[in-house]
Design a protein around this motif. Structure first.
Motif, PDB file in Angstrom:
ATOM      1  N   PRO A 165      16.332  88.198  55.975  1.00 17.95           N
ATOM      2  CA  PRO A 165      16.341  87.731  57.523  1.00 17.95           C
ATOM      3  C   PRO A 165      15.777  86.410  57.532  1.00 17.95           C
ATOM      4  O   PRO A 165      16.589  85.748  58.659  1.00 17.95           O
ATOM      5  CB  PRO A 165      15.570  88.980  58.085  1.00 17.95           C
ATOM      6  N   ASP A 166      14.912  85.973  56.892  1.00 20.55           N
ATOM      7  CA  ASP A 166      14.263  84.667  57.166  1.00 20.55           C
ATOM      8  C   ASP A 166      15.441  83.541  56.892  1.00 20.55           C
ATOM      9  O   ASP A 166      15.248  82.338  57.265  1.00 20.55           O
ATOM     10  CB  ASP A 166      13.129  84.442  56.176  1.00 20.55           C
ATOM     11  N   VAL A 167      16.247  83.914  56.325  1.00 21.96           N
ATOM     12  CA  VAL A 167      17.187  82.737  56.052  1.00 21.96           C
ATOM     13  C   VAL A 167      18.514  82.625  57.139  1.00 21.96           C
ATOM     14  O   VAL A 167      19.498  82.012  56.823  1.00 21.96           O
ATOM     15  CB  VAL A 167      17.871  82.689  54.553  1.00 21.96           C
ATOM     16  N   GLY A 168      18.482  83.750  57.915  1.00 23.37           N
ATOM     17  CA  GLY A 168      19.052  83.722  59.018  1.00 23.37           C
ATOM     18  C   GLY A 168      18.876  83.029  60.245  1.00 23.37           C
ATOM     19  O   GLY A 168      17.705  82.324  60.202  1.00 23.37           O
ATOM     20  N   VAL A 169      19.688  83.101  61.255  1.00 25.51           N
ATOM     21  CA  VAL A 169      19.299  82.039  62.418  1.00 25.51           C
ATOM     22  C   VAL A 169      18.232  83.024  63.400  1.00 25.51           C
ATOM     23  O   VAL A 169      17.394  82.242  64.089  1.00 25.51           O
ATOM     24  CB  VAL A 169      20.653  81.833  63.112  1.00 25.51           C
TER      25      VAL A 169
END
Length: 773
Positions: free
Chosen positions: A277-281
């Motif tokens: 999730p940390d590479v999502g917005v």
């Protein structure tokens, strides 16, 4: 021979080929090479190949030896010939079949070859390994002109052949539905036999991440699996280990196929964001998507996310030696970027004016990174929006305009336009076609595709690398269906990208297909015979209750339709169809089409005509309502692999027109329906889904006469227990009417839940009560 004429640029003309195949000679008489060579001249005489003939190669000529072994293996599988490969210094002076590298071969183009057949045998020469391999493929086709086994006579000929385009591609979507490594290798083998040389492998999307990345194991531990809709459905997924990928890439290389991976970014990222999730917005962890179409999740544009993707690309480049790496770039709706304060601050800091320009910046960061490693970026034509990155090549899918724009700007392009080259589109309207998109792309429409847009100048046209067909698999769930959707339309695409444009003639191509069908049968390929299958339509004779007239037709008007009415399957001596058949109901007709030599071009189709079947219409024969479109044919459950049942649906408007129904004797109506998964990512179009007022908890099928705003004839409440994968039947009394009418069926089911679908509408008369299909 009244149609014989001089060879045009060395290639047999369409009329001659047509005559040989369908006008009185066995189709074996036509050199059935697909794709058609650039130049081919056939002479009098023939050379016979038997098991005593050897394939000779020179000592140390590895490319020739590889081609020879592949030819021998193919002939063993398809012709029952066991030819020995012999390496000897005198190979060039031997008889039999000689394959040799020749720096002085008269064909100078890359991948080209020369093939000669005379009284001494067959000789194949080429300047490069790919040319020798393709020469061997043509030799195999010459040696398998029909379905027979054993010895074969090959006509004397001279072939000088080379491809028109360097990029001759096929894309397989493994992200939506997973194919095993063995299934991928099987497909690569058949690609090679069509002289296709680029395998575009779609490996990541919202619905699955299929490539092992050692640095980020959750991409496959989490991202490779989704929970499908439907009661008791098991998690669906799978992925390719790096060892499996290396094996597949090496396997492809031996067949002169380059594997181009696609890693989607910045959109189609939901499976990746579900894993990390940390590479999502937003920072939230969504589920891996079960919704086909456009989903909202994007990669972030911070340096952490950029580094994540660079690290992924490092491992991708380790596995795939291809010059090009495909990064997608399509259907990235910008809502998350627009709503993110951090992304907006990033845009401001970079001096980027809007989200389209931000995507261009994002893609260029990837392009620069690939260029630092000696690679080139290619993406779908959306990467043109916001300014095309200087390093990018463009694959045009939204028609051809993207290719035109990019080529005019000096970028290399690959043509892959929807709908023509999207093989998830069905091949015909036939009821026995499987699930897919209902934008019919026939064998002829694919064949007639021209890769160089007429709008380009000669200089701009140099940027056209070639073309490819795409097989997206949202609705293509099983290996048999991959083959059904691909073949023989890939034969048509292969000829469109190989053969000189002025030598391509559809009739000539069709004349060479029967031999190809024989090869497919020997190889166990589940090809589609849709173009040659017989469609049957019946119309009752006026004033004669049990009399009807039945018309038979094929999509391609080739060969001869033959039929029976006694229950037997048609053979070459069965009755020939010349005009509509007058029948007495009930009657069962079996029919198929034949070449003049008695070669069946399709499997026989069977249809029973009686009072009930004439008043019963399945969804494949229904039409879209005004302003709508029955654009999809779907299965009961999204991951089902069986051919049937299937339902034609309009996901924006649950409405069907049942055309031209004879209602004189109808006293009741029966509708067979189903609850389907509503798993569609509609993005900004979700608000356009038509909602109608319901009068019962799950809505009704409202049946209107003549028009969808015409008189309401009956309202049939939909049953309880609505869940994807369940079928149902509803019925009601039908008011007495006369004549032929259109009937409109509307669903008032809620639009936030399972999708109600019509499978069949039947009108019951007193004489047929209880006989509903």
């Amino acid at each position: 021979m009244p149609f014989a004429r001089p060879l045009c640029n060395g290639v047999q003309g369409a009329a001659l080929a047509w005559l040989l195949a369908f006008g009185g000679a066995a189709h074996a008489a036509t050199p059935a090479i697909i794709p058609l060579p650039a130049q081919m001249k056939v002479e009098q005489g023939s050379y016979t190949v038997t098991n005593v003939v050897a394939i000779h190669v020179g000592p140390g000529d590895r490319p020739a030896a590889d081609a020879a072994r592949y030819l021998a293996e193919l002939l063993g599988r398809t012709r029952g010939l066991s030819l020995t490969v012999i390496e000897d210094a005198a190979a060039t002076s031997r008889g039999g079949i000689v394959i040799r590298s020749d720096a002085a071969a008269s064909v100078t183009q890359a991948e080209g070859y020369v093939l000669d057949v005379d009284a001494r045998g067959m000789n194949i020469r080429a300047r490069d390994a790919a040319g020798l391999f393709y020469g061997a493929i043509s030799a195999w086709q010459l040696l398998t002109p029909d379905g027979a086994q054993g010895a074969v006579a090959v006509p004397y000929m001279h072939v000088a052949d080379w491809p028109r385009f360097a990029w001759r591609g096929f894309m397989l979507d493994s992200a939506r539905h997973f194919q095993s490594p063995d299934e991928v290798r099987r497909l690569l083998d058949v690609m090679a036999q069509h002289k296709l040389n680029v395998f575009h492998w779609h490996l990541t999307d919202d619905q699955g991440w299929r490539l092992e990345i050692r640095r980020y194991p959750q991409l496959t531990q989490i991202g490779a699996w989704r929970q499908p809709p439907g009661e008791g459905a098991k998690p669906y997924g799978g992925y390719y280990t790096q060892a499996e990928v290396k094996d597949i890439v090496a396997y492809a290389a031996t067949r002169h196929i380059t594997v181009v991976p696609e890693i989607d970014m910045p959109g189609h990222a939901q499976a990746a964001v579900a894993s990390y999730p940390d590479v999502g917005v937003t920072g939230e962890r969504p589920a891996v998507s079960i919704d086909w179409g456009v989903n909202p999740y994007l990669f972030n544009v911070d340096e952490h996310s950029i580094t994540f993707l660079h690290n992924v690309l490092d491992e991708v480049m380790e596995l795939f030696p291809s010059t090009y790496i495909h990064v997608g770039g399509d259907e990235a709706i910008k809502n998350q970027w627009q709503a993110s304060a951090a992304v907006q601050a990033r845009m401001h800091a970079l001096g980027i004016k809007d989200e389209n320009a931000l995507q261009s910046w994002f893609i260029e960061r990837m392009g620069q990174y690939l260029a630092q490693h000696g690679r080139r970026l290619i993406g779908w034509d959306e990467i043109l929006e916001g300014g095309v990155p200087p390093s990018a090549s463009v694959m045009s899918w939204r028609g051809t305009q993207g290719a035109i724009d990019a080529a005019r700007l000096g970028h290399d392009v690959v043509l892959s336009p929807a709908p023509t080259l999207y093989l998830d589109n069905l091949q015909s309207a036939r009821s026995d076609e499987p699930a897919g998109r209902v934008s019919f792309q026939t064998l002829a429409s694919v064949y007639r595709f021209e890769a160089v847009p007429a709008e380009l100048s000669a200089e701009q046209a140099k940027h056209v690398l070639g073309a490819q067909a795409n097989l997206w698999t949202e609705y293509v769930t099983a290996p048999w269906q991959v083959e059904h959707m691909a073949f023989p339309r890939l034969d048509a695409l292969a000829e469109a990208v190989w053969t000189p444009v002025n030598e391509r003639h559809f009739d000539d191509f069709v004349a060479r297909l029967p031999a190809q069908f024989d090869r497919y049968q020997r190889l166990g390929i589940t090809y589609a015979d849709s173009a040659f299958a017989v469609d049957m339509q019946a119309q009752r004779s006026a004033g004669a209750g049990n009399k009807a007239v039945v018309s038979l037709v094929t999509q391609v008007p080739s060969g001869t339709i033959r039929y029976t009415t006694d229950g037997s399957l048609p053979v070459a001596g069965s009755a020939m169809y010349r005009e509509p058949i007058k029948v007495t109901l009930p009657v069962t007709i079996n029919a198929t089409s034949f070449a003049a030599d008695g070669h069946a071009l399709a499997r026989a189709r069977t249809h029973r005509f009686d009072a009930q079947t004439l008043a019963s219409i399945d969804s494949s024969a229904m039409e879209a309502c005004p302003k709508g479109g029955l654009g999809l044919r779907v299965r009961l459950l999204p991951d089902a692999t069986d051919p049937a049942p299937v339902y034609n649906v309009d996901i924006m408007d649950s409405c069907w027109i049942v055309p031209k129904v004879a209602l004189d004797d109808a006293s009741a109506i029966v509708i067979d329906g189903a609850w389907l998964a509503r798993n569609y990512g509609l993005a900004g179009d979700a608000s356009k889904v038509v909602s109608r007022a319901a009068h019962t908890p799950l809505g009704e099928f409202e049946v209107h006469l003549d028009r969808c705003d015409g008189p309401l004839m009956v309202s049939l409440p939909l049953p309880a227990a609505a869940a994807p994968g369940r079928t149902f039947r509803v019925d009601g009394t039908w008011l007495a009417l006369t004549g032929t009418h259109d009937v409109c069926v509307l669903s008032t089911a809620p639009i936030h839940g399972p999708l109600s679908a019509v499978g069949r509408v039947s009108f019951i008369s007193p004489a047929t009560a209880g006989a509903t299909p």
